[in-house]
Design an enzyme around this catalytic site. Structure first.
Site, PDB file in Angstrom:
ATOM      1  N   TYR A 190      58.132  64.459 113.986  1.00 38.28           N
ATOM      2  CA  TYR A 190      56.957  65.233 114.839  1.00 38.28           C
ATOM      3  C   TYR A 190      57.701  65.833 116.008  1.00 38.28           C
ATOM      4  CZ  TYR A 190      53.495  64.137 111.896  1.00 38.28           C
ATOM      5  OH  TYR A 190      52.466  63.742 110.834  1.00 38.28           O
ATOM      6  N   ARG A 249      59.179  69.146 114.647  1.00 37.11           N
ATOM      7  CA  ARG A 249      57.875  70.190 114.541  1.00 37.11           C
ATOM      8  C   ARG A 249      57.155  70.679 115.782  1.00 37.11           C
ATOM      9  NH1 ARG A 249      53.860  67.416 110.524  1.00 37.11           N
ATOM     10  NH2 ARG A 249      52.790  69.235 110.705  1.00 37.11           N
ATOM     11  N   GLN A 302      42.029  72.534 109.896  1.00 41.20           N
ATOM     12  CA  GLN A 302      42.694  71.476 109.597  1.00 41.20           C
ATOM     13  C   GLN A 302      44.225  71.372 110.387  1.00 41.20           C
ATOM     14  OE1 GLN A 302      42.549  70.941 104.865  1.00 41.20           O
ATOM     15  NE2 GLN A 302      42.157  73.014 105.513  1.00 41.20           N
ATOM     16  N   ASN A 303      44.418  72.404 111.043  1.00 42.95           N
ATOM     17  CA  ASN A 303      45.899  72.512 111.584  1.00 42.95           C
ATOM     18  C   ASN A 303      45.911  71.758 112.891  1.00 42.95           C
ATOM     19  OD1 ASN A 303      46.166  74.365 109.660  1.00 42.95           O
ATOM     20  ND2 ASN A 303      46.069  76.052 110.854  1.00 42.95           N
ATOM     21  N   ASP A 305      48.306  72.467 115.012  1.00 41.76           N
ATOM     22  CA  ASP A 305      49.237  73.282 115.865  1.00 41.76           C
ATOM     23  C   ASP A 305      48.563  73.901 117.381  1.00 41.76           C
ATOM     24  OD1 ASP A 305      48.100  75.430 115.156  1.00 41.76           O
ATOM     25  OD2 ASP A 305      49.223  75.883 113.479  1.00 41.76           O
ATOM     26  N   HIS A 337      41.963  67.363 111.747  1.00 42.50           N
ATOM     27  CA  HIS A 337      43.384  66.553 111.515  1.00 42.50           C
ATOM     28  C   HIS A 337      44.137  66.177 112.821  1.00 42.50           C
ATOM     29  CE1 HIS A 337      43.229  67.767 107.172  1.00 42.50           C
ATOM     30  NE2 HIS A 337      42.463  66.789 107.358  1.00 42.50           N
ATOM     31  N   CYS A 378      48.064  55.370 121.236  1.00 45.62           N
ATOM     32  CA  CYS A 378      48.440  54.226 120.879  1.00 45.62           C
ATOM     33  C   CYS A 378      48.264  53.857 119.334  1.00 45.62           C
ATOM     34  CB  CYS A 378      48.147  52.907 121.852  1.00 45.62           C
ATOM     35  SG  CYS A 378      48.788  51.484 121.333  1.00 45.62           S
ATOM     36  N   THR A 409      44.271  77.722 103.188  1.00 47.72           N
ATOM     37  CA  THR A 409      44.525  76.447 102.793  1.00 47.72           C
ATOM     38  C   THR A 409      44.349  76.332 101.150  1.00 47.72           C
ATOM     39  OG1 THR A 409      43.125  74.227 102.848  1.00 47.72           O
ATOM     40  CG2 THR A 409      41.755  76.060 103.159  1.00 47.72           C
ATOM     41  N   ASN A 449      43.581  84.208 100.878  1.00 51.01           N
ATOM     42  CA  ASN A 449      44.907  83.462 100.402  1.00 51.01           C
ATOM     43  C   ASN A 449      45.773  84.300  99.548  1.00 51.01           C
ATOM     44  OD1 ASN A 449      46.693  81.358  99.389  1.00 51.01           O
ATOM     45  ND2 ASN A 449      45.257  79.687  99.967  1.00 51.01           N
TER      46      ASN A 449
HETATM   47  C1  BJW Z   1      48.483  81.897 103.390  1.00 52.79           C
HETATM   48  C2  BJW Z   1      49.237  82.583 104.096  1.00 52.79           C
HETATM   49  C3  BJW Z   1      48.927  83.560 104.673  1.00 52.79           C
HETATM   50  C4  BJW Z   1      50.416  80.961 102.926  1.00 52.79           C
HETATM   51  N1  BJW Z   1      47.873  83.995 104.930  1.00 52.79           N
HETATM   52  N2  BJW Z   1      47.070  81.920 103.333  1.00 52.79           N
HETATM   53  C5  BJW Z   1      39.261  62.081  97.264  1.00 52.79           C
HETATM   54  C6  BJW Z   1      40.093  62.488  95.988  1.00 52.79           C
HETATM   55  C7  BJW Z   1      41.538  62.531  95.859  1.00 52.79           C
HETATM   56  C8  BJW Z   1      42.470  62.162  97.081  1.00 52.79           C
HETATM   57  C9  BJW Z   1      41.497  61.653  98.144  1.00 52.79           C
HETATM   58  C10 BJW Z   1      40.215  61.619  98.117  1.00 52.79           C
HETATM   59  N3  BJW Z   1      39.670  61.144  99.348  1.00 52.79           N
HETATM   60  C11 BJW Z   1      40.752  60.817 100.132  1.00 52.79           C
HETATM   61  C12 BJW Z   1      42.000  61.025  99.420  1.00 52.79           C
HETATM   62  C13 BJW Z   1      43.561  60.858  99.623  1.00 52.79           C
HETATM   63  C14 BJW Z   1      44.026  61.945 100.591  1.00 52.79           C
HETATM   64  C15 BJW Z   1      43.914  63.182  99.745  1.00 52.79           C
HETATM   65  O1  BJW Z   1      43.065  64.108  99.828  1.00 52.79           O
HETATM   66  N4  BJW Z   1      44.846  63.377  98.999  1.00 52.79           N
HETATM   67  C16 BJW Z   1      45.277  64.607  98.059  1.00 52.79           C
HETATM   68  C17 BJW Z   1      46.586  65.307  98.647  1.00 52.79           C
HETATM   69  C18 BJW Z   1      45.368  64.190  96.522  1.00 52.79           C
HETATM   70  N5  BJW Z   1      43.158  62.045 101.817  1.00 52.79           N
HETATM   71  C19 BJW Z   1      43.437  61.181 102.983  1.00 52.79           C
HETATM   72  O2  BJW Z   1      44.351  60.424 102.964  1.00 52.79           O
HETATM   73  C20 BJW Z   1      42.598  61.565 104.182  1.00 52.79           C
HETATM   74  N6  BJW Z   1      42.055  60.366 104.419  1.00 52.79           N
HETATM   75  C21 BJW Z   1      40.989  59.698 103.921  1.00 52.79           C
HETATM   76  O3  BJW Z   1      40.375  60.139 103.165  1.00 52.79           O
HETATM   77  O4  BJW Z   1      40.909  58.546 104.339  1.00 52.79           O
HETATM   78  C22 BJW Z   1      39.680  57.586 103.929  1.00 52.79           C
HETATM   79  C23 BJW Z   1      39.404  56.791 105.130  1.00 52.79           C
HETATM   80  C24 BJW Z   1      37.901  56.982 105.389  1.00 52.79           C
HETATM   81  C25 BJW Z   1      37.522  56.161 106.659  1.00 52.79           C
HETATM   82  C26 BJW Z   1      38.586  55.256 107.172  1.00 52.79           C
HETATM   83  C27 BJW Z   1      39.748  55.040 106.784  1.00 52.79           C
HETATM   84  C28 BJW Z   1      40.130  55.922 105.621  1.00 52.79           C
HETATM   85  C29 BJW Z   1      43.452  62.088 105.358  1.00 52.79           C
HETATM   86  C30 BJW Z   1      44.007  63.464 104.976  1.00 52.79           C
HETATM   87  C31 BJW Z   1      45.005  63.612 106.236  1.00 52.79           C
HETATM   88  C32 BJW Z   1      45.795  64.813 105.908  1.00 52.79           C
HETATM   89  N7  BJW Z   1      46.983  64.977 106.750  1.00 52.79           N
HETATM   90  C33 BJW Z   1      47.917  66.167 106.710  1.00 52.79           C
HETATM   91  C34 BJW Z   1      48.910  65.915 107.948  1.00 52.79           C
HETATM   92  C35 BJW Z   1      48.388  65.819 109.212  1.00 52.79           C
HETATM   93  C36 BJW Z   1      49.236  65.851 110.328  1.00 52.79           C
HETATM   94  C37 BJW Z   1      50.663  66.699 110.279  1.00 52.79           C
HETATM   95  O5  BJW Z   1      50.582  67.869 110.097  1.00 52.79           O
HETATM   96  O6  BJW Z   1      51.674  66.137 110.238  1.00 52.79           O
HETATM   97  O7  BJW Z   1      46.949  67.410 107.201  1.00 52.79           O
HETATM   98  S1  BJW Z   1      48.508  66.311 105.236  1.00 52.79           S
HETATM   99  C38 BJW Z   1      48.477  68.048 105.418  1.00 52.79           C
HETATM  100  O8  BJW Z   1      47.611  68.789 104.359  1.00 52.79           O
HETATM  101  C39 BJW Z   1      47.803  68.423 106.764  1.00 52.79           C
HETATM  102  C40 BJW Z   1      47.029  69.619 106.452  1.00 52.79           C
HETATM  103  O9  BJW Z   1      46.024  69.722 107.346  1.00 52.79           O
HETATM  104  C41 BJW Z   1      46.562  69.066 104.984  1.00 52.79           C
HETATM  105  C42 BJW Z   1      45.897  70.482 104.317  1.00 52.79           C
HETATM  106  O10 BJW Z   1      46.772  71.329 103.992  1.00 52.79           O
HETATM  107  P1  BJW Z   1      46.593  72.770 103.858  1.00 52.79           P
HETATM  108  O11 BJW Z   1      46.599  73.224 105.335  1.00 52.79           O
HETATM  109  O12 BJW Z   1      45.728  73.134 102.997  1.00 52.79           O
HETATM  110  O13 BJW Z   1      48.062  73.341 103.603  1.00 52.79           O
HETATM  111  P2  BJW Z   1      48.753  73.801 102.281  1.00 52.79           P
HETATM  112  O14 BJW Z   1      50.205  73.873 102.586  1.00 52.79           O
HETATM  113  O15 BJW Z   1      48.445  72.773 101.180  1.00 52.79           O
HETATM  114  O16 BJW Z   1      48.290  75.057 101.788  1.00 52.79           O
HETATM  115  C43 BJW Z   1      48.410  76.467 102.513  1.00 52.79           C
HETATM  116  C44 BJW Z   1      48.033  77.519 101.903  1.00 52.79           C
HETATM  117  O17 BJW Z   1      47.999  78.725 102.834  1.00 52.79           O
HETATM  118  C45 BJW Z   1      48.413  77.816 100.409  1.00 52.79           C
HETATM  119  O18 BJW Z   1      47.145  77.916  99.589  1.00 52.79           O
HETATM  120  C46 BJW Z   1      49.058  79.173 100.770  1.00 52.79           C
HETATM  121  O19 BJW Z   1      49.049  80.182  99.359  1.00 52.79           O
HETATM  122  C47 BJW Z   1      48.248  79.854 101.741  1.00 52.79           C
HETATM  123  N8  BJW Z   1      49.189  80.923 102.612  1.00 52.79           N
HETATM  124  N9  BJW Z   1      50.624  81.929 103.693  1.00 52.79           N
HETATM  125  C48 BJW Z   1      46.718  83.280 104.328  1.00 52.79           C
HETATM  126  N10 BJW Z   1      49.838  84.230 105.533  1.00 52.79           N
HETATM  127 ZN    ZN Z   2      47.663  50.186 123.323  1.00 51.85          ZN
END
Ligand code: BJW
Ligand code: ZN
Length: 268
Positions: free
Chosen positions: A81, A84, A119-120, A122, A137, A145, A209, A234
């Protein structure tokens, strides 16, 4: 039923996607912009799931973006982190971010409801000047903590991880970035607002996304179910492409400024 615009129609003089999107904006009363990592790609910040260049092509999300990974090796997670964070600190918003600031200003000055949900982590939308921003996010610039959740004002980039790991002043628990990892809940208040806005907007922009990560990925589908027009920007297709009125296969940093120009030039 309105025909779908995939950006590949080469029949006689189709209206450009830029003009069409500008027309949708002018006609809307309530606009929701939903962004993912792709909008920051043109600022030099890697996305997650793109083959070759995505972070998850190189790094293991279970090790680096889950509470279990942090419990197992907090030094490794914090070092990743910190790397990043430094990359983000040295990045600037790109023309896509700036165009969304202009879109917000246009909407607010014409009495339209506007919200940007990202979702970013940054902070680049806010750095660009957007003010109606909801971060789903978390934000990499904050620490909290891992044990008691107390926010900390310590700055990770000023901390030497090789000396010691940052700790909570209240309970001595380890500090971690205030972001949402896999298996963790999203900030409840923000998620509630996001559901409500998605259900009530009439125009939804889904930008940069993959819409694979739940629960955020359900927002565009909720909006479409409730009757919103969907414009996806996208270069690749995603699950949302199938339900979008328009899929714009272009970079957000190219398309959005052109759309703003069309809105402002009164061409539409
Ligand atoms: C362009 C471009 C340009 C390129 N112009 N476009 C139901 C079904 C299945 C699974 C689950 C479900 N419910 C929960 C889950 C599990 C999990 C999940 O979804 N997993 C799947 C991957 C299968 N979800 C979770 O665990 C979530 N938590 C949860 O549901 O908990 C339950 C709970 C409830 C209550 C109490 C306790 C628990 C949490 C999800 C957290 C995601 N975290 C991250 C990391 C954040 C921190 C960090 O950055 O380090 O978030 S993972 C990562 O993915 C990050 C992003 O915000 C997120 C989404 O990614 P994003 O933004 O879509 O990026 P990419 O790379 O996937 O796509 C980029 C796109 O841009 C591409 O399409 C390119 O083509 C395009 N692109 N250049 C326009 N110039
Ligand atoms: Zn504490």
């Amino acid at each position: 039923m309105e025909s779908k615009d995939t950006g590949t129609n080469t029949s006689k003089r189709p209206e450009s996607q830029t003009l069409k999107a500008a027309r949708y904006v002018k006609a809307a009363d309530s606009i929701l912009v939903f962004t993912g990592a792709g909008i920051s790609a043109e600022s030099g910040i890697p996305t997650f799931r793109e083959a070759q260049s995505g972070l998850w092509a190189i790094y293991n999300p279970q090790e680096l973006a889950s509470p279990e990974g942090f419990d197992q090796d907090p030094y490794q997670v914090l070092s990743w982190y910190l790397w990043r964070l430094k990359l983000i600190q040295n990045s600037e918003p790109n023309p896509g971010h700036h165009a969304l600031v202009a879109l917000e200003e246009y909407c607010l000055s014409s009495g339209k409801d506007f919200i940007l949900i990202t979702q970013n982590i940054d902070g680049l939308h806010i750095k660009a000047g957007s003010s109606q921003v909801l971060e789903l996010h978390g934000n990499i610039f904050r620490l909290r903590c891992h044990s008691c959740s107390l926010p900390s004002n310590l700055n990770l980039s000023n901390h030497d991880l090789d000396q010691n790991l940052p700790r909570c002043t209240s309970c001595s628990g380890l500090l971690r970035p205030d972001v949402v990892w896999f298996g963790e809940g999203l900030p409840e208040e923000n998620l509630d607002i996001a559901w409500e806005k998605a259900a009530s907007c009439d125009l939804f922009f889904c930008i940069g996304t993959s819409t694979l990560v739940q629960p955020a990925a359900s927002l565009p589908f909720l909006a479409v179910d409730k009757g919103a027009t969907m414009i996806e920007i996208n270069p690749e297709t995603t699950p949302v492409s199938k339900v979008a009125q328009m899929h714009v296969p272009n970079l957000s940093g190219k398309f959005l400024p052109e759309m703003i120009k069309a809105i402002e030039s009164q061409q539409v």
